[in-house]
Design a protein around this motif. Structure first.
Motif, PDB file in Angstrom:
ATOM      1  N   THR A  46       0.840  -1.195   0.000  1.00 24.97           N
ATOM      2  CA  THR A  46       0.000   0.000   0.000  1.00 24.97           C
ATOM      3  C   THR A  46       0.874   1.243   0.000  1.00 24.97           C
ATOM      4  OG1 THR A  46      -1.778  -1.109   1.204  1.00 24.97           O
ATOM      5  CG2 THR A  46      -1.790   1.290   1.209  1.00 24.97           C
ATOM      6  N   ILE A  47       0.608   2.132  -0.956  1.00 19.94           N
ATOM      7  CA  ILE A  47       1.308   3.418  -1.035  1.00 19.94           C
ATOM      8  C   ILE A  47       0.314   4.494  -0.608  1.00 19.94           C
ATOM      9  CG2 ILE A  47       2.544   5.022  -2.511  1.00 19.94           C
ATOM     10  CD1 ILE A  47       3.115   2.649  -4.368  1.00 19.94           C
ATOM     11  N   ARG A  48       0.668   5.261   0.401  1.00 21.32           N
ATOM     12  CA  ARG A  48      -0.222   6.286   0.952  1.00 21.32           C
ATOM     13  C   ARG A  48       0.333   7.669   0.615  1.00 21.32           C
ATOM     14  NH1 ARG A  48      -4.083   7.164   4.901  1.00 21.32           N
ATOM     15  NH2 ARG A  48      -3.882   9.058   6.151  1.00 21.32           N
ATOM     16  N   CYS A  49      -0.549   8.518   0.100  1.00 17.51           N
ATOM     17  CA  CYS A  49      -0.175   9.900  -0.210  1.00 17.51           C
ATOM     18  C   CYS A  49      -1.038  10.836   0.625  1.00 17.51           C
ATOM     19  CB  CYS A  49      -0.368  10.188  -1.694  1.00 17.51           C
ATOM     20  SG  CYS A  49      -0.054  11.913  -2.145  1.00 17.51           S
ATOM     21  N   VAL A  50      -0.402  11.704   1.386  1.00 15.97           N
ATOM     22  CA  VAL A  50      -1.102  12.759   2.113  1.00 15.97           C
ATOM     23  C   VAL A  50      -0.716  14.078   1.445  1.00 15.97           C
ATOM     24  CG1 VAL A  50      -1.488  13.895   4.322  1.00 15.97           C
ATOM     25  CG2 VAL A  50      -1.045  11.431   4.245  1.00 15.97           C
ATOM     26  N   LEU A  51      -1.685  14.724   0.819  1.00 18.50           N
ATOM     27  CA  LEU A  51      -1.422  15.871  -0.044  1.00 18.50           C
ATOM     28  C   LEU A  51      -2.101  17.124   0.500  1.00 18.50           C
ATOM     29  CD1 LEU A  51      -0.570  17.285  -2.717  1.00 18.50           C
ATOM     30  CD2 LEU A  51      -2.626  16.296  -3.758  1.00 18.50           C
ATOM     31  N   THR A  52      -1.356  18.220   0.539  1.00 19.71           N
ATOM     32  CA  THR A  52      -1.892  19.537   0.889  1.00 19.71           C
ATOM     33  C   THR A  52      -1.670  20.475  -0.286  1.00 19.71           C
ATOM     34  OG1 THR A  52      -1.453  19.239   3.252  1.00 19.71           O
ATOM     35  CG2 THR A  52      -1.761  21.490   2.477  1.00 19.71           C
ATOM     36  N   VAL A  53      -2.761  21.053  -0.772  1.00 22.54           N
ATOM     37  CA  VAL A  53      -2.706  22.045  -1.843  1.00 22.54           C
ATOM     38  C   VAL A  53      -2.978  23.403  -1.233  1.00 22.54           C
ATOM     39  CG1 VAL A  53      -3.690  22.800  -4.034  1.00 22.54           C
ATOM     40  CG2 VAL A  53      -3.471  20.357  -3.542  1.00 22.54           C
ATOM     41  N   MET A  54      -2.029  24.328  -1.362  1.00 23.02           N
ATOM     42  CA  MET A  54      -2.126  25.624  -0.706  1.00 23.02           C
ATOM     43  C   MET A  54      -2.666  26.683  -1.662  1.00 23.02           C
ATOM     44  SD  MET A  54       1.402  25.333   1.429  1.00 23.02           S
ATOM     45  CE  MET A  54       2.027  24.099   0.312  1.00 23.02           C
ATOM     46  N   ARG A  55      -3.596  27.473  -1.151  1.00 21.64           N
ATOM     47  CA  ARG A  55      -4.210  28.547  -1.931  1.00 21.64           C
ATOM     48  C   ARG A  55      -4.115  29.856  -1.146  1.00 21.64           C
ATOM     49  NH1 ARG A  55      -7.712  26.870  -5.976  1.00 21.64           N
ATOM     50  NH2 ARG A  55      -8.045  24.616  -6.125  1.00 21.64           N
ATOM     51  N   LYS A  56      -3.847  30.932  -1.841  1.00 20.55           N
ATOM     52  CA  LYS A  56      -3.816  32.256  -1.227  1.00 20.55           C
ATOM     53  C   LYS A  56      -5.129  32.975  -1.493  1.00 20.55           C
ATOM     54  CE  LYS A  56       1.182  32.982  -1.263  1.00 20.55           C
ATOM     55  NZ  LYS A  56       2.277  33.883  -1.685  1.00 20.55           N
ATOM     56  N   HIS A  57      -5.644  33.612  -0.453  1.00 20.75           N
ATOM     57  CA  HIS A  57      -6.899  34.342  -0.567  1.00 20.75           C
ATOM     58  C   HIS A  57      -6.679  35.773  -0.081  1.00 20.75           C
ATOM     59  CE1 HIS A  57      -9.331  30.697  -1.292  1.00 20.75           C
ATOM     60  NE2 HIS A  57      -8.444  30.121  -0.490  1.00 20.75           N
ATOM     61  N   ASP A  58      -7.410  36.685  -0.686  1.00 20.55           N
ATOM     62  CA  ASP A  58      -7.326  38.089  -0.276  1.00 20.55           C
ATOM     63  C   ASP A  58      -8.486  38.511   0.607  1.00 20.55           C
ATOM     64  OD1 ASP A  58      -6.094  38.857  -3.556  1.00 20.55           O
ATOM     65  OD2 ASP A  58      -4.978  38.452  -1.701  1.00 20.55           O
ATOM     66  N   THR A  59      -9.501  37.692   0.710  1.00 24.21           N
ATOM     67  CA  THR A  59     -10.661  38.036   1.530  1.00 24.21           C
ATOM     68  C   THR A  59     -10.961  36.903   2.497  1.00 24.21           C
ATOM     69  OG1 THR A  59     -12.167  37.119  -0.128  1.00 24.21           O
ATOM     70  CG2 THR A  59     -11.662  39.463  -0.295  1.00 24.21           C
ATOM     71  N   LEU A  60     -11.489  37.272   3.633  1.00 25.04           N
ATOM     72  CA  LEU A  60     -11.879  36.301   4.638  1.00 25.04           C
ATOM     73  C   LEU A  60     -13.220  35.678   4.271  1.00 25.04           C
ATOM     74  CD1 LEU A  60     -10.952  38.279   7.875  1.00 25.04           C
ATOM     75  CD2 LEU A  60      -9.782  36.268   6.989  1.00 25.04           C
ATOM     76  N   THR A  61     -13.371  34.429   4.601  1.00 25.91           N
ATOM     77  CA  THR A  61     -14.641  33.744   4.391  1.00 25.91           C
ATOM     78  C   THR A  61     -15.075  33.082   5.694  1.00 25.91           C
ATOM     79  OG1 THR A  61     -13.506  31.727   3.695  1.00 25.91           O
ATOM     80  CG2 THR A  61     -14.173  33.264   1.964  1.00 25.91           C
ATOM     81  N   ILE A  62     -16.367  32.944   5.855  1.00 24.04           N
ATOM     82  CA  ILE A  62     -16.915  32.271   7.035  1.00 24.04           C
ATOM     83  C   ILE A  62     -17.238  30.840   6.647  1.00 24.04           C
ATOM     84  CG2 ILE A  62     -18.778  32.238   8.722  1.00 24.04           C
ATOM     85  CD1 ILE A  62     -19.050  35.229   8.331  1.00 24.04           C
ATOM     86  N   PRO A  63     -16.544  29.864   7.217  1.00 25.83           N
ATOM     87  CA  PRO A  63     -16.789  28.476   6.818  1.00 25.83           C
ATOM     88  C   PRO A  63     -18.175  28.009   7.251  1.00 25.83           C
ATOM     89  CG  PRO A  63     -15.332  28.567   8.726  1.00 25.83           C
ATOM     90  CD  PRO A  63     -15.526  29.980   8.275  1.00 25.83           C
ATOM     91  N   ALA A  64     -18.815  27.291   6.364  1.00 26.90           N
ATOM     92  CA  ALA A  64     -20.126  26.727   6.680  1.00 26.90           C
ATOM     93  C   ALA A  64     -19.946  25.386   7.381  1.00 26.90           C
ATOM     94  CB  ALA A  64     -20.937  26.549   5.396  1.00 26.90           C
ATOM     95  N   PRO A  65     -20.820  25.056   8.300  1.00 26.15           N
ATOM     96  CA  PRO A  65     -20.716  23.745   8.957  1.00 26.15           C
ATOM     97  C   PRO A  65     -20.965  22.636   7.957  1.00 26.15           C
ATOM     98  CG  PRO A  65     -22.794  24.817   9.506  1.00 26.15           C
ATOM     99  CD  PRO A  65     -21.978  25.834   8.773  1.00 26.15           C
ATOM    100  N   PRO A  66     -20.452  21.446   8.226  1.00 25.45           N
ATOM    101  CA  PRO A  66     -20.648  20.335   7.282  1.00 25.45           C
ATOM    102  C   PRO A  66     -22.128  19.969   7.163  1.00 25.45           C
ATOM    103  CG  PRO A  66     -19.727  19.543   9.355  1.00 25.45           C
ATOM    104  CD  PRO A  66     -19.678  21.035   9.407  1.00 25.45           C
ATOM    105  N   SER A  67     -22.476  19.416   6.018  1.00 26.78           N
ATOM    106  CA  SER A  67     -23.865  19.039   5.775  1.00 26.78           C
ATOM    107  C   SER A  67     -24.284  17.894   6.693  1.00 26.78           C
ATOM    108  CB  SER A  67     -24.047  18.618   4.312  1.00 26.78           C
ATOM    109  OG  SER A  67     -25.339  18.088   4.104  1.00 26.78           O
ATOM    110  N   ASN A  68     -25.480  18.030   7.257  1.00 22.39           N
ATOM    111  CA  ASN A  68     -26.028  16.958   8.091  1.00 22.39           C
ATOM    112  C   ASN A  68     -27.342  16.444   7.514  1.00 22.39           C
ATOM    113  OD1 ASN A  68     -27.554  19.207   8.568  1.00 22.39           O
ATOM    114  ND2 ASN A  68     -27.527  19.048  10.805  1.00 22.39           N
ATOM    115  N   LEU A  69     -27.503  16.619   6.190  1.00 20.50           N
ATOM    116  CA  LEU A  69     -28.742  16.189   5.551  1.00 20.50           C
ATOM    117  C   LEU A  69     -28.939  14.686   5.687  1.00 20.50           C
ATOM    118  CD1 LEU A  69     -31.169  17.060   3.782  1.00 20.50           C
ATOM    119  CD2 LEU A  69     -29.745  16.577   1.789  1.00 20.50           C
ATOM    120  N   GLN A  70     -27.873  13.919   5.480  1.00 24.46           N
ATOM    121  CA  GLN A  70     -27.993  12.467   5.568  1.00 24.46           C
ATOM    122  C   GLN A  70     -28.390  12.022   6.972  1.00 24.46           C
ATOM    123  OE1 GLN A  70     -24.166  11.097   4.241  1.00 24.46           O
ATOM    124  NE2 GLN A  70     -24.734  11.163   2.079  1.00 24.46           N
TER     125      GLN A  70
END
Length: 428
Positions: free
Chosen positions: A148-172
């Protein structure tokens, strides 16, 4: 004299304009495990030849793990190579990732970290000397020929504005609780000796078959319980759970082939493509000598090319084919779909026939033949060819042909013989 920060003199208020700006970097992180089974079959495939994982999405881009069992470049087969490849997505993203080789119980045996900015799609980046082949072979001997080959990947993005994260969906979770608590149920199903209560409009929204049954305006008494005669209660309970949550439940023997086969058929019958595809994927993972014939019959009946190809690829050795011929599922397959044996034989014969042809060429050219080559040619005559004859005769018997006609039919099938009508599977 000007004020000095930290001095004992009192500060002087300065009225100067001030502005603020904020820059922050956000990283999307995910892990993907690439399990390679039957590694010994890949060993020796040659430098520059590779296998790839399925694509996975991180940071809005598609990636895969590319693994070279004998290395990217020729080094005498001393090392295996592993890389991360950007398949599709935004270019110029900075990444930070690790590639690890896992042993039993998830133990990390090889680990490497790297930072890289992918400037174009299709480019891979990683480790040419990922693991020594000698170390890899020791791992395989203790891990049932799997790695088994395991890859843990982080992709970095730069943002100029703040965002308010939404809570995860609990529809299910909400729909699963609504089904469990029977809040507002308005239809009852009788399946065997059990009854199930549900919401007709939820089921109608999910399946065209349920919509036609439950919202039929010509029904005299729409509140009358619906009796389901051709389904096991366990299967129906799993079906309801999927229709409310879009996932498969836990603890309903889903790893058993019979349960997966029935759920697959139910998914097709009720127009639930996601359910059918999920079951098809699990069936591909559960193929073994005892189930391959039955699964292949199912794939033929419902015209599932991926499942069919997975079954035929599994029957790629004489030992598997011999074990398959002893199962009842094989007899069922021969009766319903004798033509599929042509593809199975194509999968088994080319390499063996190639050995025989090579021996003939060497004999004609009077080139010395090694003892090992003679043994391999002998195995072709004494193992593969008798098996072909047995399978050919079985095909002829299944079609009611005269003795001896089976081989001719198998090698040169008449088109009209492949157009016979196929009855419904007995176990469905």
């Amino acid at each position: 004299m000007g004020n000095t920060i930290g001095s004992s003199s009192s500060p002087v208020k300065q009225d100067v304009p001030e502005t603020w700006s904020t820059s922050f970097t956000e990283g999307d992180t995910a892990a993907h495990n690439f399990e390679v089974t039957g590694f010994s079959l890949l060993d020796g495939m040659g430098a520059g030849n590779f296998i790839s994982s399925s694509t996975f999405c991180v940071g809005g881009c598609e990636w895969d793990i590319t693994f070279y069992p004998d290395g990217l470049k020729e080094d005498g087969g001393a090392h295996a190579s592993a890389y991360l490849r950007l398949c599709n997505g935004e270019l110029g993203l900075q990444t930070n990732y690790t590639l690890s080789l896992l042993g039993k119980d998830g133990q990390v045996l090889v680990h490497g970290s790297i930072e890289h900015t992918f400037q174009s799609a299709g480019i891979f980046w990683g480790f040419e000397h990922f693991v020594q082949k000698s170390k890899l072979r020791r791992l395989l001997s203790d891990n049932e020929d799997c790695v088994t080959i395991r890859c843990v990947l982080t992709v970095m993005r730069k943002h100029d504005t703040l965002t308010i994260p939404a809570p995860p969906s609990n529809l299910q979770e909400d729909f699963a609780r609504m089904l469990k608590d029977e809040e507002g149920v308005d239809v009852t199903f009788i399946v065997g000796d059990k009854s199930f209560r549900a919401h007709r409009h939820v089921l109608a929204a999910r399946s065209p078959a349920f919509r036609a049954e439950l919202l039929d305006p010509t029904k005299e008494d729409p509140t009358k319980p619906v009796k389901v005669d051709d389904m096991d209660p366990v299967i129906f309970e799993a079906l309801l759970y999927f229709m409310y949550t879009d996932t498969l439940p836990h603890g309903c023997d889903l790893e058993k082939n019979a349960t997966l086969q029935h759920l697959f058929v139910v998914g097709v019958r009720y127009g639930l493509d996601r359910l059918a595809t999920m079951c098809e994927g699990k069936l591909c993972q559960n193929i073994n000598e005892q189930t391959v014939a039955t699964t292949l019959t199912l794939a033929e009946w419902y015209d599932r090319a991926l499942l069919r190809n997975a079954c035929i690829a599994f029957v790629s050795s004489q030992d598997v084919l011999d074990a398959m011929k002893e199962t009842n599922g094989f007899k069922h397959l021969m009766t319903r779909y004798p033509g599929v044996m042509v593809d199975i034989l194509k999968q088994n014969l080319p390499s063996s026939i190639g050995v025989r042809k090579q021996v003939v060429r060497m004999q004609r050219g009077r080139t010395p033949i090694s003892r090992n080559m003679k043994r391999r040619a002998s195995r072709v005559r004494h193992a593969v060819l008798p098996s072909v004859c047995v399978l050919a005769l079985a095909c002829g018997f299944a079609l009611g042909l005269r003795p001896g006609a089976g081989l001719g039919w198998l090698l040169f099938p008449h088109p009209q013989r492949l157009l016979t009508s196929q009855p419904m599977l007995g176990f469905l």
